[in-house]
Design an enzyme around this catalytic site. Structure first.
Site, PDB file in Angstrom:
ATOM      1  CB  SER A 368      34.308  33.299  43.402  1.00  0.00           C
ATOM      2  OG  SER A 368      35.414  33.319  42.576  1.00  0.00           O
ATOM      3  CE  LYS A 393      35.493  30.003  41.137  1.00  0.00           C
ATOM      4  NZ  LYS A 393      36.732  30.704  40.780  1.00  0.00           N
TER       5      LYS A 393
END
Length: 453
Positions: A368, A393
């Site tokens: 992320s 991600k």
């Protein structure tokens, strides 16, 4: 630290059809958006809460603390329910209204407008037309309906799970002080233990495999978020934890306490300044800036960022930290909404250090916002990346509360692309050189060959 500027552009339908991202780490999109109304006549507007470090577009927007999960999804702020005005809505039972509301929240904002090839409207009709004896039955129906989207980050949150997220964001919830990741078998493990925490005092160790907590078993289907939600609770309460250490099962009873996580740590060795970032928050950029200055005063000639098991956190935390090391007018990230609008974020002035050599150590749990930071420095030629392929991600979620305290829904609403427009979702970032990542968290230099530093 260096600010970023935003410009908007439309992208083609081919870009819309690209794979949406997945992650558990919970980061936050710093944009204030109005979501489109339901394409089936159920219309609703939601006020979004800005988590950006920049000023908001409206003084009426309420700020809410980041809902960051241990495994780290990329999150947008919570929005709150308003009454529905759909025709015939009043004739539904409370359970049916709950199902219709949950469906509408997903329908209005979900990134994948094909809905995973499902007849999304028919799923609504089937679910709303059912007669439910209890709210638990309706909650199960909503969970099953959302599971058909094939996105494990778009899901129903029970009242307890939703409240746990809110409490953790507002500081009214306690925990045991562990960092949670997954091993190569995709089973949740203790990635790190916070010094002085209840977990450390009880004897939990890194690489302990979570088997159970208060009667709830964990396995390959469990996420770090699932474990974290069980470990959190009221201050002073106790939680049972069962782990596997080697071939031995160990049981612990641990009292929950408020946890202050030190997300940025640093140390020097052989003129290499090591900065370990456990997750990105609103203050990470400022902390890293101060840490960098201290390390350079001590004679650091190279900077090693240790991002192993960093699940992400706050998206602006990742972009602002990256901007410290980039020159003006360099792209950082592109965020693509479900309408195909691109939020292009780039630097507009030189960062505080655009020359010192940088190496970034990552592993399969680096995700992320940590991947946003890594890709920004790698693709702009600012850093070498070593370790192993990252998690991959590249999607962004928002959490929305449902009416009458019936929990909430987490919905994937956007995805992001790297500076070179790579979609890393479910793919990750390739390293420049593969190295062993099993060295201690307090001595990352053991993982990196001296020739790379």
């Amino acid at each position: 630290f260096t600010s970023t500027t935003t410009r908007h552009a439309r992208i083609s339908s081919s870009l819309l059809s690209m794979t949406e991202q997945s992650s558990s780490s919970t980061d936050i999109n710093a944009k204030h958006n109005k979501h489109d109304s339901s394409r089936h006549g159920n219309q609703q507007e939601h006020k979004q809460l800005s988590t950006s470090s920049s000023s908001t577009n409206s003084a009426s927007i309420r700020k809410l603390a980041t809902l960051a999960l241990a495994a780290s999804l990329l999150w947008m702020p919570v929005s709150y329910p308003q009454p529905s005005h759909a025709a015939g809505y009043g004739s539904l039972t409370p359970e049916q209204k709950f199902v219709a509301e949950a469906w509408r929240e997903v329908d209005s904002a979900y990134l994948d407008r094909t809905f995973n090839g499902q007849d999304w409207f028919q799923l609504r009709q089937d679910a709303v037309s059912k007669k439910y004896k209890t709210f638990e039955e309706a909650q199960t129906a909503v969970a099953e309906m959302m599971s058909k989207l094939g996105d494990k980050y778009t899901k129903y949150l029970s009242p307890a799970k939703y409240q746990s997220l809110v409490d953790s964001a507002t500081g009214t919830l306690a925990g045991i002080g562990v960092e949670i990741a997954t091993n190569k078998d995709q089973i949740p493990i203790v990635s790190d233990v916070e010094p002085g925490s209840p977990a450390q005092k009880a004897g939990l160790l890194p690489n302990d495999v979570f088997l159970e907590s208060d009667g709830v078993k964990f396995g390959k289907e469990s996420t770090p978020d699932d474990v974290a939600l069980k470990l959190r609770g009221p201050q002073g309460s106790k939680v049972g934890v069962t782990v596997l250490r080697g071939q031995e099962t160990k049981d612990f009873i641990i009292q929950r306490e408020p946890i202050k996580v030190t997300s940025v740590r640093s140390y020097m060795k052989n003129k290499v300044g090591v900065i370990r970032i456990k997750n990105f928050s609103a203050t990470t950029g400022a902390t890293v800036k101060e840490t960098l200055a201290e390390l350079k005063k001590k004679g650091a000639k190279t900077i090693l960022f240790d991002l192993r098991s960093n699940p992400g956190g706050l998206l602006p935390g990742g972009t602002e930290t990256a901007s410290l090391f980039l020159k003006a007018n360099q792209p950082i990230v592109f965020v693509v909404s479900n309408k195909g609008v691109v939020d292009a974020q780039e630097t507009f002035s030189d960062g505080v250090d655009t020359e010192t050599p940088i190496v970034i150590l990552v592993d399969h749990n680096t995700a992320s916002a940590a991947e946003v930071f890594t890709a920004a420095l790698k693709e702009n030629g600012r850093a070498k990346v070593v370790g192993e392929q990252t998690f991959g991600k590249g999607i962004i979620q928002t959490i929305r509360e449902l009416a009458d305290k019936n929990g909430g829904v987490a919905v994937t609403v956007a995805r992001y692309e790297t500076p070179k427009h790579n979609d890393i979702n479910k793919a990750g970032i390739a390293v420049d050189e593969a190295v062993n990542v099993e060295c201690p968290k307090d001595d990352a230099l053991l993982c990196v060959p001296s020739t790379l530093l």
